[in-house]
Design a protein around this motif. Structure first.
Motif, short mmCIF file in Angstrom:
data_model
loop_
_atom_site.label_atom_id
_atom_site.label_comp_id
_atom_site.label_asym_id
_atom_site.label_seq_id
_atom_site.Cartn_x
_atom_site.Cartn_y
_atom_site.Cartn_z
N ILE A 147 0.84 -1.21 0.00
CA ILE A 147 0.00 0.00 0.00
C ILE A 147 0.87 1.25 0.00
CG2 ILE A 147 -1.65 1.31 1.38
CD1 ILE A 147 -2.91 -1.32 2.23
N PHE A 148 1.90 1.29 0.84
CA PHE A 148 2.76 2.47 0.90
C PHE A 148 3.58 2.62 -0.38
CE2 PHE A 148 1.82 2.33 5.43
CZ PHE A 148 1.76 3.68 5.76
N ALA A 149 3.98 1.51 -0.98
CA ALA A 149 4.72 1.60 -2.23
C ALA A 149 3.85 2.17 -3.34
CB ALA A 149 5.26 0.23 -2.62
N VAL A 150 2.60 1.73 -3.41
CA VAL A 150 1.68 2.27 -4.41
C VAL A 150 1.38 3.73 -4.13
CG1 VAL A 150 -0.66 2.06 -5.34
CG2 VAL A 150 0.71 0.01 -4.90
N ARG A 151 1.31 4.10 -2.87
CA ARG A 151 1.08 5.50 -2.51
C ARG A 151 2.19 6.39 -3.05
NH1 ARG A 151 -1.75 10.06 -1.22
NH2 ARG A 151 -0.64 11.31 0.32
N VAL A 152 3.44 5.99 -2.85
CA VAL A 152 4.57 6.78 -3.35
C VAL A 152 4.57 6.83 -4.87
CG1 VAL A 152 7.08 6.91 -3.41
CG2 VAL A 152 5.92 6.28 -1.29
N GLU A 153 4.21 5.73 -5.51
CA GLU A 153 4.24 5.69 -6.96
C GLU A 153 3.14 6.56 -7.56
OE1 GLU A 153 5.40 4.75 -10.78
OE2 GLU A 153 6.41 4.36 -8.87
N THR A 154 1.93 6.46 -7.05
CA THR A 154 0.82 7.24 -7.61
C THR A 154 0.90 8.71 -7.24
OG1 THR A 154 -0.53 6.66 -5.66
CG2 THR A 154 -0.72 5.26 -7.61
N LEU A 155 1.70 9.04 -6.24
CA LEU A 155 1.82 10.44 -5.86
C LEU A 155 2.51 11.25 -6.94
CD1 LEU A 155 1.03 12.16 -3.38
CD2 LEU A 155 3.37 11.89 -2.56
N HIS A 156 3.42 10.63 -7.70
CA HIS A 156 4.16 11.33 -8.75
C HIS A 156 3.57 11.09 -10.13
CE1 HIS A 156 7.45 12.58 -6.09
NE2 HIS A 156 7.26 11.43 -5.48
N ARG A 157 2.55 10.25 -10.22
CA ARG A 157 1.85 10.08 -11.47
C ARG A 157 0.65 11.02 -11.55
NH1 ARG A 157 1.14 3.64 -12.90
NH2 ARG A 157 3.34 3.01 -12.76
N SER A 158 -0.03 10.94 -12.69
CA SER A 158 -1.30 11.64 -12.79
C SER A 158 -2.33 10.92 -11.91
CB SER A 158 -1.78 11.67 -14.24
OG SER A 158 -0.85 12.37 -15.05
N LYS A 159 -3.40 11.61 -11.61
CA LYS A 159 -4.38 11.09 -10.69
C LYS A 159 -5.08 9.87 -11.27
CE LYS A 159 -7.95 12.71 -7.51
NZ LYS A 159 -8.74 13.88 -7.07
N VAL A 160 -5.20 8.80 -10.47
CA VAL A 160 -5.84 7.56 -10.90
C VAL A 160 -6.95 7.21 -9.90
CG1 VAL A 160 -3.77 6.67 -12.05
CG2 VAL A 160 -4.15 6.16 -9.63
N THR A 161 -7.78 6.25 -10.28
CA THR A 161 -8.89 5.83 -9.43
C THR A 161 -8.42 4.79 -8.41
OG1 THR A 161 -9.53 4.10 -10.98
CG2 THR A 161 -10.52 6.28 -11.28
#
Length: 750
Positions: free
Chosen positions: A196-210
């Motif tokens: 969960i924390f790894a995905v949080r860091v990854e999606t924080l620098h990407r465009s917004k996803v669902t």
């Protein structure tokens, strides 16, 4: 070892000191002092430190139960679910009926049939009423009593509920199991938590996803990172609940979410004195005003300087266009200067702070001072606008001795107090003024331009009066200080409390500070005939005579150069400080007409002037040749009768801006200096729109006449009118023979 106890020092609470009981009468948190009243009426002031370190000081038994829950997060009725809140209210109604005989607890609001005979306090005892209530609840339908949580209520249960009700009110009637701590999510193992924390860091620098995409990424991370482990990933609903609990709902924009994750430096700053942090910000004034030159409705820019500790609006500026660095410099100067009383202000708006009489402040300031704090700012917080990031403000920072600290990128909380002040002023003042434009174009009125009735000067006076009369005396509410969060305070009371805490250093800067805050220019040499050249224009005055064709005695980086100060708002003059007497002198533009007046103009008009001169192919040697071009730019090509109607609104706004900026520059100068600049026999003053075209035409005619007089020293004899020779004699009169022979030589002349 004595157990530490929490002292309740709110007014009306009791404590035991040396075996005697005292009651708190009042407290002064800003001074760290509390006043106690004994049982015999004796009053005694003591400090918080004395009570905290006294070995024989403890809470009274009357208030000990109220302070026993200190240090733990309190639970309120808002924490209960709506159904649980209704059950607690039902229990409270039964307890109030046992105590008072009325379910509402108020004998003045009885329900039908109240009080019942078995619950009448006048004829029954408390024990009898409790036993009657137990019998009543036991006679209820078992299914209904179970739904209401009243199926297992005995005599001791009523006593326990009543005791907790007296301590916590409605929450005392709630079941502790309703608000017990959550057991967490056992299905979230260490592997899933890491995913969960790894995905949080990854999606924080990407465009917004669902959230669906995040759930798939969590499955992918677990599958590829832990292939040899049998890890069960929870369902989508569980992942969605955990994500909201750990990272919030996720409704913010991506750039704001990224900025919130940036590490903060030096931790949180506690502002505890006036002037420690002053927040600056600029916004568009949401009220249409009329400029004072043409009378057209325009929008202004409002710049505020707010003290973060006391929330005082120390200074403000209204500009017709976006503010410049010189406007910010003068705004910081206004923070340091006492505000003069105005003609229509009464005595209630005069300096009210204790410890420093108004007469003493007026003696130092030279005039009566209004009730607005003034001090030397230590740190100035701004945004990242270009007006706050230039070399001029670096020099201003050095002169004033303050530190201009820009806020962090994408961190509006760094100056949230100033942002909130704009909203408060809009709702408390601007919405009530004619010409209000609102915050959304969709909510704008039918004709806010036509509703505008206030001029720029009148709007400035309204804002100044409102700040001194309303804002400085208004209750702060949630912005109360940390040393008295429950007290009633206003900006004026907080500033007065700072007097008692740390005193007040009344430092009123000299009038010459105006010149030191202007942009500086370095000139290598003062020309013997023309003076000094500042950004394309020449300036001269008799004060330069002793230093012509000489180098300055300055050393350092600008060795041998003269220092000239320029006001970008009014380019008709610059300022020079005599190195021997240290007096400031005004150097007038050499292109000013010697026998007339010239309108005010700023840096923007000078740039247009020089650009137009280059486009016309002019190579002027003196500024006198630039004057016709300036007059043409100021509107001389349009006839006087048609100028106010045919001149576009954008051009009229530019002319109005120059007049307002020149007036602001003149107002900022020391009062000892005359408001006009005398050049020869001419006087330079700002012109109104009715006189601008006529004055421009007269200046051009005067300039042309002056050039003709310089070219021809004596007035030439005017030539005779056309045909004058034929009018001296009759055309039909034949000439005499002698005249014909003399004039034509006769037929034999050849």
């Amino acid at each position: 070892m004595r157990t530490a106890a929490v002292l309740d020092l709110s007014p009306g609470s009791a404590l035991v000191l040396n075996g005697r009981q005292w009651t708190v009468e009042r407290r002064e948190p800003e001074l760290g002092r509390v006043y106690l009243v004994g049982e015999n009426g004796i009053r005694q002031p003591v400090t918080f430190r004395f009570l905290a370190n006294h070995p024989n000081c403890r809470p009274s038994s009357r208030t000990a139960s109220q302070g026993s829950g200190r240090g733990r997060q309190p639970k309120t009725a808002q924490d209960l679910e709506p159904r649980r809140r209704e059950l607690a209210a039902c229990r409270l109604a039964h307890l109030l009926e046992v105590e008072t005989g009325f379910r509402s607890g108020d004998p003045l609001r009885p329900e039908l049939g109240e009080p019942k005979p078995e619950y009448d306090p006048a004829t029954t005892t408390l024990t009898a009423r409790r036993l009657a209530k137990v019998a009543e609840l036991a006679a209820m339908d078992r299914q209904q009593a179970k739904l209401l949580g009243l199926d297992r209520v005995g005599y001791r249960t009523l006593i326990r509920w009543d005791r907790r009700r007296r301590e916590a009110g409605l929450m005392g009637c709630a079941d502790e199991r309703w608000l017990r701590e959550s057991g967490g999510h056992p299905s979230i193992t260490e592997e899933v938590r890491e995913a969960i924390f790894a995905v949080r860091v990854e999606t924080l620098h990407r465009s917004k996803v669902t959230m669906r995409t995040r759930a798939r990424m969590i499955h992918q991370y677990v599958r590829e990172t832990f292939p040899d482990r049998d890890v069960t990933v929870p369902s989508y609903q569980t992942l969605w609940v955990v994500w909201r609990e750990w990272f919030g709902p996720g409704g913010s924009r991506q750039r704001y979410a990224r900025s919130a994750e940036l590490p903060s430096k030096n931790g949180h700053v506690m502002v505890h004195r006036p002037g420690q942090v002053v927040a600056l910000d600029t916004t568009v004034l949401p009220v249409m005003v009329r400029e004072s030159v043409f009378g057209d409705p325009v929008k202004c820019h409002l710049t505020l300087a707010m003290d973060v500790h006391t929330h005082s609006l120390c200074a403000f500026r209204l500009t017709l266009v976006s503010d410049q660095s010189v406007d910010v410099a003068m705004l910081l100067r206004d923070v340091m200067l006492p505000l003069p009383m105005r003609a229509d202000w009464g005595e209630e708006l005069e300096w009210p702070y204790p410890g420093l009489p108004a007469a003493v402040v007026a003696e130092f300031a030279g005039h009566k001072v209004a009730g607005l704090p003034f001090f030397a700012p230590e740190t100035v917080t701004t945004d990242h606008g270009s007006v706050y990031r230039n070399h001029h403000l670096v020099d201003v920072q050095r002169v004033l001795g303050c530190n201009i600290l820009p806020s962090r990128v994408l961190r509006p909380t760094d100056k949230s107090a100033c942002e909130r002040a704009f909203g408060a002023i809009r709702s408390l003042l601007f919405e009530q003024l004619p010409g209000y434009t609102g915050i959304d174009p969709a909510d704008r009125g039918a004709d806010p331009e036509g509703d505008a009735v206030l001029t720029v000067d009148e709007m400035e006076h309204v804002i100044a009066t409102w700040i001194v009369a309303v804002w400085q005396r208004r209750r702060l509410g949630q912005y109360a200080p940390s040393w008295d969060p429950a007290g009633d305070h206003s900006p004026n009371s907080l500033f007065a409390a700072s007097f008692a805490q740390a005193g007040f250093a009344m430092e009123i800067p000299s009038a010459e500070l105006f010149y030191e805050l202007l942009p500086v220019h370095y000139v290598r040499k003062i020309d013997a005939r023309r003076g000094v050249k500042i950004r394309g224009l020449w300036y001269d005055a008799p004060a330069l005579d002793p230093y012509r064709d000489q180098h300055s005695t300055r050393g350092g980086q600008h060795k041998g150069q003269w220092v000239i100060r320029r006001d970008p708002r009014d380019r008709r003059s610059v300022f020079f400080q005599d190195p021997l007497t240290h007096d400031w002198h005004t150097l007038a533009w050499t292109g000013l007409p010697p026998d007339g007046q010239a309108p005010a103009f700023g840096d923007a008009r000078v740039r247009e002037l020089l650009k137009k001169a280059r486009a016309c192919g002019l190579r002027p040697r003196t500024d006198d040749e630039l004057l016709p071009v300036l007059m043409e730019l100021l509107g001389s090509r349009i006839p006087v009768s048609q100028w106010p109607t045919r001149l576009p609104k954008s051009a009229r706004t530019e002319h109005s801006r120059e007049v307002v900026q020149a007036a602001a520059s003149r107002a900022d100068r020391p009062q000892s200096e005359p408001a006009t600049v005398v050049v020869g026999a001419g006087v330079v003053t700002p012109l109104r729109w009715q006189d601008r075209t006529r004055q421009a035409a007269d200046s051009i005619d005067s300039h042309r006449r002056h050039r003709r007089e310089q070219a021809v020293q004596e007035r030439p004899t005017p030539p005779p009118p056309l045909g004058e020779a034929y009018r001296q004699r009759d055309l039909f009169l034949l000439p005499e023979e002698d005249e014909e022979e003399d004039g034509h030589g006769g037929p034999d002349a050849g």
